[in-house]
Design an enzyme around this catalytic site. Structure first.
Site, PDB file in Angstrom:
ATOM      1  N   TRP A 112       0.687  -1.047  -0.062  1.00 52.36           N
ATOM      2  CA  TRP A 112       0.043   0.229   0.081  1.00 52.36           C
ATOM      3  C   TRP A 112       0.970   1.274   0.018  1.00 52.36           C
ATOM      4  O   TRP A 112       0.345   2.161  -0.210  1.00 52.36           O
ATOM      5  CB  TRP A 112      -0.940  -0.123   1.114  1.00 52.36           C
ATOM      6  CG  TRP A 112      -0.353  -0.094   2.588  1.00 52.36           C
ATOM      7  CD1 TRP A 112      -0.273  -1.303   3.333  1.00 52.36           C
ATOM      8  CD2 TRP A 112       0.455   0.794   3.270  1.00 52.36           C
ATOM      9  NE1 TRP A 112       0.365  -1.346   4.429  1.00 52.36           N
ATOM     10  CE2 TRP A 112       0.882   0.258   4.513  1.00 52.36           C
ATOM     11  CE3 TRP A 112       0.735   2.171   3.172  1.00 52.36           C
ATOM     12  CZ2 TRP A 112       1.485   0.928   5.360  1.00 52.36           C
ATOM     13  CZ3 TRP A 112       1.463   3.013   3.947  1.00 52.36           C
ATOM     14  CH2 TRP A 112       1.876   2.221   5.299  1.00 52.36           C
ATOM     15  N   GLU A 151      10.545  -8.634  -2.339  1.00 49.18           N
ATOM     16  CA  GLU A 151      11.073  -7.295  -1.907  1.00 49.18           C
ATOM     17  C   GLU A 151      10.446  -6.956  -0.787  1.00 49.18           C
ATOM     18  O   GLU A 151       9.294  -6.434  -0.532  1.00 49.18           O
ATOM     19  CB  GLU A 151      10.829  -6.440  -2.939  1.00 49.18           C
ATOM     20  CG  GLU A 151      11.589  -5.063  -3.031  1.00 49.18           C
ATOM     21  CD  GLU A 151      11.167  -3.794  -2.276  1.00 49.18           C
ATOM     22  OE1 GLU A 151      11.663  -3.680  -1.358  1.00 49.18           O
ATOM     23  OE2 GLU A 151      10.168  -3.111  -2.862  1.00 49.18           O
ATOM     24  N   CYS A 183      10.449   1.445   2.038  1.00 51.32           N
ATOM     25  CA  CYS A 183      11.344   0.505   2.751  1.00 51.32           C
ATOM     26  C   CYS A 183      12.748   0.726   2.303  1.00 51.32           C
ATOM     27  O   CYS A 183      13.784   0.332   3.087  1.00 51.32           O
ATOM     28  CB  CYS A 183      11.010  -0.921   2.216  1.00 51.32           C
ATOM     29  SG  CYS A 183      11.240  -1.103   0.477  1.00 51.32           S
TER      30      CYS A 183
END
Length: 465
Positions: free
Chosen positions: A137, A235, A269
């Site tokens: 998201w 990932e 991230c």
């Protein structure tokens, strides 16, 4: 709520907490229909010549670019990104689709090997098969483009498990695929509970699962996929260190790192999340960095303003970020700015800078995934490299300093991507992949295209009459 019966989930406005709409979750009983549709579409799409597949994906990109101004407003509203962030992400998504289409013809061409034992040999590439793309998201548009573009140009059908928090931008991609003339069922979108998602992963008809998300969920997906020998691209999380040396240009470092840290409210991230600064410039860096911290955007605004920071996407993330800050403070860390839950609607959390953070603090071990920057002083390059590598995550890292010195340090860091005196998102032509707890496999670049194909060695005897 029993989600297996096709129940709904509310979509919340991160700026106000109000309900924007709802999504319908996929019932378990409909999984087979989704899978069989993907199989049927694959058998049609794989036989479309690669040049025509690329033309269809280019048309998708054109359609998305045309509707980007309106889509960006909806995207900002349901995600919490500022309008500028939403527009930028959509532009990156269009760029990614176009790069995939332009690169596919080159990558998919057969390669000739030398003749051996009286046989001509070539290496050809077949599409891997139906693909399950599980999209996060936090950057749903660009994450989807990095999965969908390569999969489609390589000849795969795709089932998108879309994020429930940001459904509308994903739906726009699927509609663009239909409007561009892709065969029915080539791109499907589903929303699903964790249990139903795992059942999708376990279906052997999917020959590749591409997942972006947390390390915990990624491990569960890998275990489920292994039962069918389904390959995965994972990932996963990151905890990106930044090393700032004594000879760094602090003004440049602060300007770039503040943008990278606080953009999208730190929900990336690859965002820098541990700031390791040479003790001789530590205080100066902190003062400058605190001064560069953005203010939260106007909560009465529908989309936010450039130069400000939007809210976190949901209450769970806001509360998790605050818990990490509180843990650090309880163990002796000092709040230099931010660090307090605002008494306002929505899921805002202020840009926060911490110093004197002890090594056992959770924020130095767990991915913060929010607008919090812990700053730690170091006394030598050896100490800085050791602290940077002292994590299970190995996705991204950053070094700021004199170019040769910084590059030497960068080569000692264990990460899939290291930036020296710069920051930037993943580019379409570059492979992005993590190591260790940050996952495996690659998205982007030729490697990311080839991940959606399988090699076939074709040998033909050279017969003479």
């Amino acid at each position: 709520m029993n989600r297996d019966l096709g129940q709904t989930l509310d979509i919340e406005n991160p700026r106000t907490g109000e309900t924007l709409g709802e999504v319908v979750l996929l019932p378990e009983r409909k999984i087979s229909t989704v899978v069989w549709t993907a199989e049927d579409a694959f058998r049609v799409w794989r036989d479309v010549p690669v040049g025509e597949r690329c033309d269809r994906v280019l048309e998708m990109a054109r359609l998305l670019e045309r509707q980007a101004p309106l889509l960006a407003r909806e995207f900002s509203r349901e995600h919490g990104k500022t309008a500028l962030e939403a527009e930028t992400e959509l532009a990156r998504s269009v760029e990614t689709l176009r790069w995939s289409a332009h690169a596919a013809v080159r990558v998919t061409g057969a390669t000739s090997l030398s003749e051996r034992a009286g046989a001509e040999r070539t290496v050809e590439i077949d599409p891997v098969g139906p693909v399950l793309a599980i999209v996060s998201w936090n950057f749903p548009a660009v994450v989807l483009a990095r999965k969908l573009g390569p999969a489609l140009v390589m000849g795969c059908s795709v089932v998108i498990k879309a994020p429930e928090e940001t459904p509308r931008v994903i739906a726009a991609f699927a509609q663009a695929a239909a409007d561009a003339g892709l065969p029915p069922g080539t791109v499907q979108v589903v929303h699903a509970s964790a249990e139903v998602t795992q059942k999708l992963v376990g279906r052997p008809e999917f020959r590749l699962v591409s997942f972006t998300g947390s390390t915990k969920v990624g491990k569960a997906i890998a275990r489920t996929a292994a039962a069918s020998l389904t390959q995965c691209i994972l990932e996963l999380g990151g905890h990106a260190p930044v090393i700032v040396t004594a000879d760094a240009d602090l003004d440049r470092a602060v300007a770039l790192l503040a943008q990278a840290k606080f953009g999208s409210a730190g929900q990336s991230c690859a965002a820098p999340s541990r700031f390791l600064v040479d003790r001789s410039v530590h205080d100066e860096f902190v003062d400058k960095f605190v001064g560069a911290a953005p203010l939260c955007d106007d909560q009465r605004s529908a989309h936010g303003d450039p130069g400000t920071m939007g809210p976190l996407n949901n209450a769970r993330r806001r509360d998790a970020v605050h818990a990490l800050v509180q843990d650090a403070v309880d163990q002796g860390a000092r709040i230099r700015t931010g660090g307090r839950l605002p008494d306002t609607p929505g899921f805002y959390y202020p840009a926060t800078v911490l110093t004197d953070v002890p090594p056992q603090a959770r924020i130095l071990v767990e991915e913060p995934f929010g607008p919090v920057a812990p700053v730690v002083a170091f006394d030598s390059a050896e100490e800085a490299v050791a602290m940077a590598n002292a994590t299970d995550f190995a996705l991204s890292a950053y070094v700021f300093g004199e170019t040769n010195h910084a590059t030497a340090l960068a080569r000692r860091l264990d990460a899939g991507s290291v930036s020296v005196n710069c920051v930037g998102g993943a580019a379409p032509d570059a492979p992005l992949g993590g190591r260790a707890a940050s996952g495996y496999g690659y998205e982007g670049g030729d490697e990311g295209l080839l991940a959606f194909g399988r090699l076939k060695v074709l040998q033909r005897a050279t017969l003479t009459r």
